[in-house]
Motif scaffolding. Structure first.
Motif, short mmCIF file in Angstrom:
data_model
loop_
_atom_site.label_atom_id
_atom_site.label_comp_id
_atom_site.label_asym_id
_atom_site.label_seq_id
_atom_site.Cartn_x
_atom_site.Cartn_y
_atom_site.Cartn_z
N VAL A 189 0.85 -1.19 0.00
CA VAL A 189 0.00 0.00 0.00
C VAL A 189 0.88 1.24 0.00
CG1 VAL A 189 -1.75 1.32 1.25
CG2 VAL A 189 -1.86 -1.18 1.21
N PHE A 190 0.64 2.13 -0.94
CA PHE A 190 1.39 3.37 -1.04
C PHE A 190 0.56 4.50 -0.43
CE2 PHE A 190 3.02 0.66 -4.36
CZ PHE A 190 4.39 0.89 -4.33
N LEU A 191 1.15 5.20 0.54
CA LEU A 191 0.51 6.37 1.14
C LEU A 191 0.93 7.59 0.33
CD1 LEU A 191 -1.02 7.92 3.31
CD2 LEU A 191 1.04 7.80 4.76
N LEU A 192 -0.02 8.20 -0.37
CA LEU A 192 0.27 9.29 -1.30
C LEU A 192 0.09 10.64 -0.61
CD1 LEU A 192 -1.47 7.96 -4.54
CD2 LEU A 192 0.75 7.34 -3.54
N VAL A 193 1.13 11.46 -0.70
CA VAL A 193 1.14 12.78 -0.08
C VAL A 193 1.16 13.83 -1.19
CG1 VAL A 193 2.45 14.34 1.42
CG2 VAL A 193 2.31 11.89 1.96
N PRO A 194 0.42 14.92 -1.06
CA PRO A 194 0.43 15.95 -2.11
C PRO A 194 1.84 16.42 -2.46
CG PRO A 194 -1.30 16.40 -0.53
CD PRO A 194 -0.51 15.25 0.03
N GLY A 195 2.09 16.58 -3.76
CA GLY A 195 3.40 17.00 -4.24
C GLY A 195 4.39 15.87 -4.40
N LEU A 196 3.91 14.62 -4.34
CA LEU A 196 4.84 13.48 -4.42
C LEU A 196 5.52 13.43 -5.78
CD1 LEU A 196 3.73 10.78 -6.23
CD2 LEU A 196 2.00 10.85 -4.44
N HIS A 197 6.73 12.87 -5.78
CA HIS A 197 7.47 12.65 -7.02
C HIS A 197 6.97 11.36 -7.67
CE1 HIS A 197 10.38 15.87 -6.90
NE2 HIS A 197 10.69 15.58 -5.64
N LEU A 198 6.67 11.44 -8.96
CA LEU A 198 6.13 10.27 -9.66
C LEU A 198 7.07 9.08 -9.61
CD1 LEU A 198 4.47 11.89 -12.81
CD2 LEU A 198 3.31 10.75 -10.91
N LEU A 199 8.38 9.30 -9.78
CA LEU A 199 9.30 8.17 -9.80
C LEU A 199 9.44 7.53 -8.43
CD1 LEU A 199 11.13 6.39 -11.44
CD2 LEU A 199 12.98 8.03 -11.14
N ASP A 200 9.30 8.32 -7.36
CA ASP A 200 9.31 7.74 -6.01
C ASP A 200 8.22 6.68 -5.89
OD1 ASP A 200 11.17 9.70 -5.54
OD2 ASP A 200 10.30 10.34 -3.64
N LEU A 201 7.09 6.93 -6.54
CA LEU A 201 5.97 6.00 -6.51
C LEU A 201 6.10 4.93 -7.59
CD1 LEU A 201 3.05 5.04 -5.84
CD2 LEU A 201 2.24 6.88 -7.36
N ALA A 202 6.35 5.36 -8.82
CA ALA A 202 6.31 4.43 -9.96
C ALA A 202 7.42 3.40 -9.91
CB ALA A 202 6.38 5.22 -11.26
N GLY A 203 8.61 3.77 -9.43
CA GLY A 203 9.72 2.82 -9.39
C GLY A 203 9.41 1.60 -8.54
#
Length: 310
Positions: free
Chosen positions: A5-19
């Motif tokens: 589960v990814f906790l998404l915070v406003p302004g997140l970097h896409l690669l931090d999530l997508a990688g």
């Protein structure tokens, strides 16, 4: 880690999530199923790159085998990071308290710090905010010049692309280095060393190349290193001549022949067994040597001890 589960915070970097998401998705495609989920405190989450994301507001039921990842976000200072509500911080704390693993990428370590999960543990973050993280959480040990740290089911990584290294580490821990090497190969990424720490496995150390024939040969050797693999059989399995395979393999791995690579895998596994109390003779048989003399010679060649239990 059946659920990630990814906790998404406003302004997140896409690669931090997508990688990391891509790494776990790739592992799932290789037969190690993961269910990926995305939770936030608002349904639409703006990103640093301008692409809005949609997330759920409710946390799924998680168990000790599951993972929460907090991707990082764009910020000049951690003190100016987006506010995280009490519910999100409690979810992080409770999941860890129940035996689960929590992880962060880049500035996401700030969320773990706010949840109290960095106290008394090693951690890292993007080099631009490492000093601030250490000031804000003096009970934490901020490690510099590493790609990731792991301490009591709290796993943190440095900036942006290091989230991929974090995910590969978690996959290797869960499923073994051969699976992590397959994921890295499918993603066409280098399996990088982690700062001053030694590389976890030769299965990853010699994968920093793009030769598909050699990768296919390594896949076979990785999964069956304890069995005989004559060069003619290995070359036939990947569809090239013995001479071509040897030439390509040596070039891609920095000088190793297929036999030397297999011996390296056997030696590495044998050292692991010996360090856990197995005798040299038993370790030699377990990794595929007919007797212990070859293992002793390899250990002596690499500077390892030469006696049982050493």
């Amino acid at each position: 880690m059946n659920h990630v589960v990814f906790l998404l915070v406003p302004g997140l970097h896409l690669l931090d999530l997508a990688g990391p998401a891509q790494a776990f998705s790739t592992a799932s495609g290789l037969g190690h199923p993961y269910t990926l989920g995305y939770v936030a405190e608002q349904e639409q989450v703006p990103t640093a790159q301008g692409v809005p994301l949609l997330a759920g507001l409710a946390w799924p039921q998680l168990g000790p085998d599951d993972l929460i990842v907090v991707p990082g976000w764009r910020t000049a200072a951690l003190a100016d990071s987006p506010v995280l509500g009490a519910g999100s911080l409690r979810a992080l704390r409770d999941h860890h308290a129940r035996g689960g693993t929590v992880a962060s990428v880049c500035a996401g370590a700030e969320a773990l710090g706010r949840a109290g999960l960095l106290d008394g543990r090693r951690c890292t973050t993007h080099h631009d905010v490492q000093h601030e993280l250490a000031r804000r959480y003096p009970r934490a040990t901020v490690v510099r010049d590493v790609l990731y740290t792991a301490d009591d089911r709290v796993v943190t990584s440095a900036g942006i692309a290091s989230g991929i290294d974090l995910a590969l580490h978690l996959i290797a821990t869960r499923h073994g280095p051969a699976v992590a090497a397959q994921v890295a190969r499918d993603m066409v990424v280098y399996a990088r060393r982690n700062g001053h720490e030694p590389q976890a496995s030769a299965m990853l150390r010699y994968r920093s190349h793009l030769d598909d024939i050699v990768h296919r040969a390594q896949d076979l050797l990785d999964t069956r290193f304890d069995r005989p693999w004559p060069l003619p059989a290995l070359a036939a399995a990947v569809g090239v001549s013995e001479r071509t395979l040897t030439r390509l393999f040596t070039r891609a791995t920095g000088g190793l022949t297929p036999l030397r690579y297999q011996q390296t895998l056997r030696l590495e596994r044998a050292e692991h067994l010996i360090s856990h109390g197995t005798t040299v003779d038993s370790a030699a048989r377990a990794v595929g040597f007919q007797d212990a003399r070859m293992l002793r010679r390899l250990r002596a060649r690499t500077g390892g001890p030469d006696a049982d239990g050493a």
